[in-house]
Design a protein around this motif. Structure first.
Motif, short mmCIF file in Angstrom:
data_model
loop_
_atom_site.label_atom_id
_atom_site.label_comp_id
_atom_site.label_asym_id
_atom_site.label_seq_id
_atom_site.Cartn_x
_atom_site.Cartn_y
_atom_site.Cartn_z
N LEU A 1 -10.73 1.92 5.43
CA LEU A 1 -9.95 3.45 5.55
C LEU A 1 -10.79 4.22 6.58
CD1 LEU A 1 -9.00 3.81 1.79
CD2 LEU A 1 -7.51 3.16 3.78
N LEU B 1 -4.69 6.55 -2.64
CA LEU B 1 -3.90 5.20 -2.38
C LEU B 1 -3.94 4.25 -3.37
CD1 LEU B 1 -5.19 5.11 1.26
CD2 LEU B 1 -2.80 5.43 0.66
N LEU C 1 -5.24 -2.76 5.05
CA LEU C 1 -5.65 -1.20 4.77
C LEU C 1 -5.67 -0.26 6.16
CD1 LEU C 1 -7.82 -1.37 1.74
CD2 LEU C 1 -5.38 -1.06 1.70
N LEU D 1 0.84 -1.23 0.01
CA LEU D 1 0.09 0.17 0.12
C LEU D 1 1.03 1.12 -0.01
CD1 LEU D 1 -2.94 1.01 0.30
CD2 LEU D 1 -2.51 1.27 2.78
N VAL E 1 -7.23 -8.17 3.14
CA VAL E 1 -7.03 -6.78 2.64
C VAL E 1 -7.53 -5.72 3.60
CG1 VAL E 1 -7.98 -5.38 0.82
CG2 VAL E 1 -7.32 -7.66 0.47
N HIS E 2 -8.75 -6.15 4.43
CA HIS E 2 -9.17 -4.96 5.22
C HIS E 2 -8.13 -4.75 6.25
CE1 HIS E 2 -11.02 -4.03 9.17
NE2 HIS E 2 -11.92 -3.33 8.57
N TYR F 1 -7.69 10.78 0.43
CA TYR F 1 -6.47 10.04 0.28
C TYR F 1 -6.40 9.58 -1.28
CZ TYR F 1 -10.36 6.63 0.47
OH TYR F 1 -11.82 5.83 0.57
N LEU G 1 -3.08 0.05 -3.90
CA LEU G 1 -2.82 -1.29 -3.47
C LEU G 1 -2.55 -2.15 -4.63
CD1 LEU G 1 -3.22 -3.23 -0.84
CD2 LEU G 1 -5.55 -3.89 -1.86
N PRO H 1 -12.48 -1.68 0.97
CA PRO H 1 -11.57 -0.72 1.34
C PRO H 1 -12.03 0.65 1.82
CG PRO H 1 -11.77 -0.81 -1.10
CD PRO H 1 -12.50 -2.10 -0.45
N VAL I 1 -2.74 2.25 7.53
CA VAL I 1 -3.27 3.76 7.85
C VAL I 1 -3.45 4.18 9.26
CG1 VAL I 1 -5.01 5.48 7.18
CG2 VAL I 1 -4.41 3.80 5.32
N PHE J 1 -8.61 5.43 -4.76
CA PHE J 1 -8.18 4.04 -4.30
C PHE J 1 -8.13 3.20 -5.56
CE2 PHE J 1 -8.50 -0.23 -2.80
CZ PHE J 1 -7.40 -0.05 -1.76
#
Length: 596
Positions: A270, A288, A320, A235, A316-317, A286, A290, A266, A324, A254
């Motif tokens: 976030l 970002l 992220l 990321l 993935v969650h 943002y 990935l 996502p 952050v 994103f």
């Protein structure tokens, strides 16, 4: 090589109508240029794209023998099998763009493949009029010219907006792609006027300059960079600080493997990362990116490819949220890089008499934070522990602490401090609120917030269902230092509260807990328990923090400054407002025209 896809593969691709407005044409054609290896893409529009859309690139081009095939439905050079579909690396892959655009416009394709000698062109109106391309003049690359969009479907034109609106959508489509491909140069002209001219951005300063050109200088000034790799993913990009929170989600870009997506997973991760530092009605900003194995993400679940499905969504969650959240907690005051404010630009020759005047005759300032700090943990000392700084030693001591040393208090609200860079202005209530909140979070993690019994228990009148709800949460609230029981059908009796609170704000706190209960059903269950706990602590901290117009002694001001330097996320209060800003000596010099 372009080929017509077999029916079995066509039926496995989620596809929808490509051409809904000029912006959709711009997006599809730019993505085709990128997939062809272009390093320069020029876009020209007239009348918002309704009169003309011309996309020219320096990519690989199309062989003349392949040009007619490019207008066939379900024809593409980007995939050939189901395995390719499961590991899509290109932006487009179904082969629908050119035939769909041709069906509603007057279109001409001109292309010169590398080493081809000269270019070839082919086109039609609502359908392919020519089966064989003819020679044309064109540099290496491809141009697609689309004129009179929807000329043969006038009913669809009625659903379009004004030309300026359609142009804005087209510009947004280009900007979104330009943020994903820094290695490519882009230009945009509208009605003969140049709107964008973005050179390839091959260095970090150049990439920041492109982000600033598209997202605004203020975003870049108040953003921190992230670049973290974990769990087989990377990321990277820019995250706006909580003080830059927006009233709408208009600055959220994103990208997954270079493809812009607006996916709930996502987005939720976030937003959770900002939940502790931003008001619930605001939206983070943002840009970002990935990156992960293409086999780990299915981009073929939405007709316009704006949503994706992750094969391991939980990982993935966590990636992220963790990256952050950790980033926001790690931004802190540094001796060499302070949270600064800038003045509105003034002409070099402006005189003091020409400056906009304050009602009292003083020049007015616009203080805009460029960076908001956040600092380390550990429980702060009790206020009053630090002695006041002798004025003679203040300059030397200012080097010792990022937030400097207290000079005075302004209007009973702001603490004025001096550090090596100039003047620090602190919102005492907001800063104290964050300090108390982080302290109670550590106490909660350590077993629970201590409770202090009230000399006289306080009774709070409520509706019966509200009292029922609070009674059902008695054990949970005890962990937050709140002890209560039922005093009657429509009231509760509060016997103890956290020591920080005292008895003055008890009723306000209880009614805040009732409002929290009422809003629970509308929230996602994922991560709800922890966030609900923190909302209670945030409410307690807000009620217990220093109130406006309370006069502080210099030792109290000094202690708060030191506590902020030891506290995570001390750059913003629990609602996302900045807690301090810095006005540098150079800005003060400009204000008073020193050196001119």
């Amino acid at each position: 090589m372009i080929r017509v896809l077999p029916d079995q593969l066509v039926n496995q691709i989620a596809a929808g109508e490509v051409v809904e407005r000029p912006a959709a044409v711009v997006k599809e054609l730019i993505e085709n240029s990128l997939d062809a290896g272009a390093r320069r893409i020029d876009v020209e529009l007239e009348r918002g794209g309704l009169g003309l859309i011309r996309i020219r690139d320096d990519g690989g081009g199309i062989e003349p023998s392949q040009m007619a095939l490019a207008f066939e439905r379900h024809a593409t050079s980007k995939i050939a099998s189901l395995d390719d579909l499961e590991r899509v690396g290109s932006l487009g892959f179904r082969g629908e763009a050119l035939p769909s655009i041709l069906s509603v416009s007057r279109l001409r394709l001109t292309s010169c493949p590398p080493g081809g000698g000269h270019a070839w062109t082919l086109g039609g109106e609502g359908g392919l009029a020519e089966r064989q391309p003819v020679p044309a003049a064109h540099p290496p690359g491809t141009s697609v010219e689309v004129r009179d969009l929807f000329f043969n479907t006038p009913a669809r034109r009625k659903f379009l907006k004004a030309e300026t609106t359609e142009f804005r959508h087209a510009q947004t489509a280009l900007d979104r792609i330009a943020l994903s491909r820094f290695d490519v140069g882009f230009s945009l002209r509208h009605n003969q006027r140049r709107v964008r001219d973005l050179a390839p951005a091959d260095s970090a300063p150049a990439r920041r300059a492109r982000v600033a050109a598209i997202c605004g200088e203020e975003f870049v000034a108040q953003a921190v960079e992230v670049d973290e790799s974990r769990m087989g993913m990377r990321l990277h990009g820019w995250v706006g600080l909580p003080s830059f929170a927006r009233n709408q989600a208009d600055l959220q870009f994103f990208y997954v493997n270079g493809r812009l997506v607006r996916d709930r997973l996502p987005g939720f991760a976030l937003r959770r990362a900002f939940a502790d530092v931003m008001h619930s009605a605001h939206h983070p900003a943002y840009v970002l990116y990935l990156e992960l194995d293409p086999a780990g993400v299915d981009v073929n679940v939405h007709p316009q490819k704006t949503e994706v499905r992750f094969r391991e969504g939980a990982r993935v969650h966590d990636m992220l949220f963790g990256a952050v959240h950790q980033l926001l907690r790690g931004v802190r005051p540094q001796a060499a890089e302070q949270h600064r404010v800038t003045l509105k630009p003034m002409a070099a020759a402006v005189s003091a008499a020409a400056m906009p005047a304050h009602p009292q005759g003083m020049p007015s300032l616009a203080l805009v934070p460029e960076r908001a700090p956040a600092v380390l943990a550990e429980a702060p000392a009790a206020y009053g522990a630090s002695p006041p700084a002798p004025s003679a030693a203040l300059d030397e001591r200012a080097d010792e602490a990022p937030l400097g040393h207290a000079l005075a208090q302004l209007h009973g609200i702001y603490i004025l401090a001096q550090n090596r860079h100039g003047l620090v202005v602190v919102d005492a209530h907001a800063a104290h609120e964050r300090v108390l909140y982080e302290r109670m979070k550590r106490q909660l993690d350590g077993g629970g917030v201590p409770a202090q019994g009230l000399l006289m228990p306080q009774q709070v009148s409520l509706h019966e269902d509200e009292a029922d709800a609070l009674e059902s949460r008695r054990e949970e609230l005890y962990r937050y230092g709140i002890e209560l029981d039922r005093a009657g059908p429509t009231s509760v009796r509060v016997r103890a509260v956290p020591p920080l609170l005292g008895g003055a704000q008890v009723e306000t706190l209880i009614r805040g807990l009732v409002r929290d209960d009422e809003s629970r059903d509308s929230r996602s269950h994922f991560g709800e328990a922890l966030e609900a706990q923190y909302r209670v602590l945030a409410d307690v901290a807000c009620k217990a923090a220093i109130k406006a117009h309370r006069r502080l002694t210099l030792p109290e001001m000094e202690a708060l400054l030191r506590d902020m330097e030891r506290t995570e996320l001390a750059g913003q209060c629990n609602h996302g407002r900045p807690t301090w800003v810095q006005l540098g000596v150079d800005a003060l010099d400009r204000l008073f025209l020193r050196g001119r």
